[in-house]
Write an enzyme that holds these catalytic residues in place. Structure first.
Site, short mmCIF file in Angstrom:
data_model
loop_
_atom_site.label_atom_id
_atom_site.label_comp_id
_atom_site.label_asym_id
_atom_site.label_seq_id
_atom_site.Cartn_x
_atom_site.Cartn_y
_atom_site.Cartn_z
N GLU A 189 -11.82 3.53 7.20
CA GLU A 189 -10.66 4.29 7.68
C GLU A 189 -11.19 5.25 8.75
OE1 GLU A 189 -8.59 6.21 4.47
OE2 GLU A 189 -6.92 6.87 5.73
N GLY A 205 -9.65 7.55 -1.11
CA GLY A 205 -10.40 8.70 -0.60
C GLY A 205 -11.41 8.23 0.44
N ASP A 238 1.48 9.39 -5.72
CA ASP A 238 1.48 10.85 -5.58
C ASP A 238 1.76 11.32 -4.16
OD1 ASP A 238 -0.91 9.51 -5.25
OD2 ASP A 238 -2.18 11.19 -5.78
N HIS A 287 0.84 -1.21 0.00
CA HIS A 287 0.00 0.00 0.00
C HIS A 287 0.87 1.25 0.00
CE1 HIS A 287 -4.14 1.66 1.31
NE2 HIS A 287 -3.37 2.71 1.03
N ASP A 300 1.68 3.78 3.15
CA ASP A 300 0.68 4.66 2.56
C ASP A 300 1.34 5.72 1.68
OD1 ASP A 300 -1.99 5.04 2.09
OD2 ASP A 300 -2.44 6.09 3.96
N HIS A 303 1.06 4.99 -2.18
CA HIS A 303 0.49 5.87 -3.22
C HIS A 303 1.61 6.61 -3.95
CE1 HIS A 303 -3.83 5.67 -2.06
NE2 HIS A 303 -3.32 5.33 -0.88
ZN LIG Z 1 -4.09 4.70 1.01
#
Ligand SMILES: [Zn+2]
Length: 307
Positions: free
Chosen positions: A187, A154, A18, A14, A265, A16
């Site tokens: 989350e 998101g 960006d 996991h 993350d 990201h």
């Molecule tokens: Zn994430």
């Protein structure tokens, strides 16, 4: 860095794109594209998820051209290798990189070029996006074996016209072609998202799922179906979904036999490497070497396969 976790082979499921630029690249591209990057551009403890998501507006401005997408993807692979990550999965939302006229396929191909076989790629829609977008990602992946999965990132908002259930068709298409399925679920939110993600969207992995223990039904489901939780404790603290790391449920999950694993993350925004995240988790109350080993095993076992 004197962190013995660097010596240990790890899987990162996991991360990201960006949120994981190199610091030097972030500032270099900020200059190049005339985007102001604040001096200490990192998440801080107990900000909200909404505030955390705003950081991406800035990094996305830097990633609207092929060369930058390829460069940053390649650098993430190099950085992961240095951290002894032997299985890496990178995720991003291709539709967020169309501001300068690239087509979605060009965006995906630029990232795959940078990855060059060194990581699996997960394509993310965002909660609220038209489900057609997720379907188009499944279509795109059919001719690109480097794409290993889809995700929804998101979070839900009352203004959105689509609900988690509305992505069922896209996720079923993914199941049918053997594409990996993960969902950012619960989350800090209602654990019902976990149940919907597993039962309706056929997710075999879940991002965060921090409220899992609030629902016996969700917990039983995750244990019985051996769903893997992609846990990102530092990010959870920063996004305010756990009030302190000591209260993070990962230790309890592992004790109960939940297939949880440790992830970053966003290495840049959270200012953390995977080895540092392992060190942090290893210091949590009740954590043992055996449970840490279990989490490493869980991460490798849940890797999405190249098709
Ligand atoms: Zn994430």
């Amino acid at each position: 860095m004197s962190n013995h976790w660097v010596q240990i082979k790890k899987a990162e499921l996991h991360r990201h794109l960006d949120g994981s630029l190199r610091k030097s690249t972030m500032y270099e591209l900020g200059k190049k594209f005339n985007v102001d990057i604040p001096a200490d551009f990192h998440f801080s403890p107990n900000m909200t998820l909404e505030k955390a998501l705003i950081f991406f507006d800035t990094s996305l401005k830097l990633l609207q051209e092929k060369s930058e997408l390829t460069r940053v993807s390649a650098e993430i692979c190099e950085d992961a290798k240095k951290d002894n990550i032997t299985h890496l999965e990178i995720r991003f939302g291709p539709h967020l990189h169309l501001q300068k006229g690239l087509k979605i396929e060009q965006v995906v191909d630029s990232v795959l070029e940078g990855i060059d076989g060194r990581a699996g790629l997960i394509l993310c829609g965002l909660y609220g996006d038209d489900p057609k977008l997720l379907k188009s990602y499944v279509e795109i992946s059919k001719t690109r074996p480097g794409v290993v999965g889809i995700d929804l990132a998101g979070g839900p908002h009352h203004s959105q016209s689509f609900k988690l259930e509305d992505y069922q068709e896209a996720y079923t298409m993914a199941l049918e072609i053997g594409l990996g399925r993960t969902v950012h679920a619960s989350e800090g939110r209602n654990p019902n998202e976990i149940i919907t993600a597993v039962n309706t969207l056929h997710a075999t992995r879940l991002g965060h799922a921090t409220t899992l223990l609030d629902s016996k039904e969700a917990l039983d489901l995750v244990i019985n179906k051996q769903i893997t939780i992609e846990s990102c404790p530092t990010s959870n603290l920063q996004c305010g979904v756990v009030t302190s790391l000591k209260e993070h449920p990962i230790t309890k999950w592992l004790e109960l036999g939940v297939k949880a694993c440790i992830n970053t993350d966003n290495t840049f925004f959270s200012n953390v490497t995977l080895s540092e995240e392992y060190q942090t988790v290893s210091e949590l109350p009740g954590m043992t070497q055996e449970l840490m080993n279990k989490s490493i095993e869980n991460s490798f076992n849940a890797a999405f396969k190249l098709r």
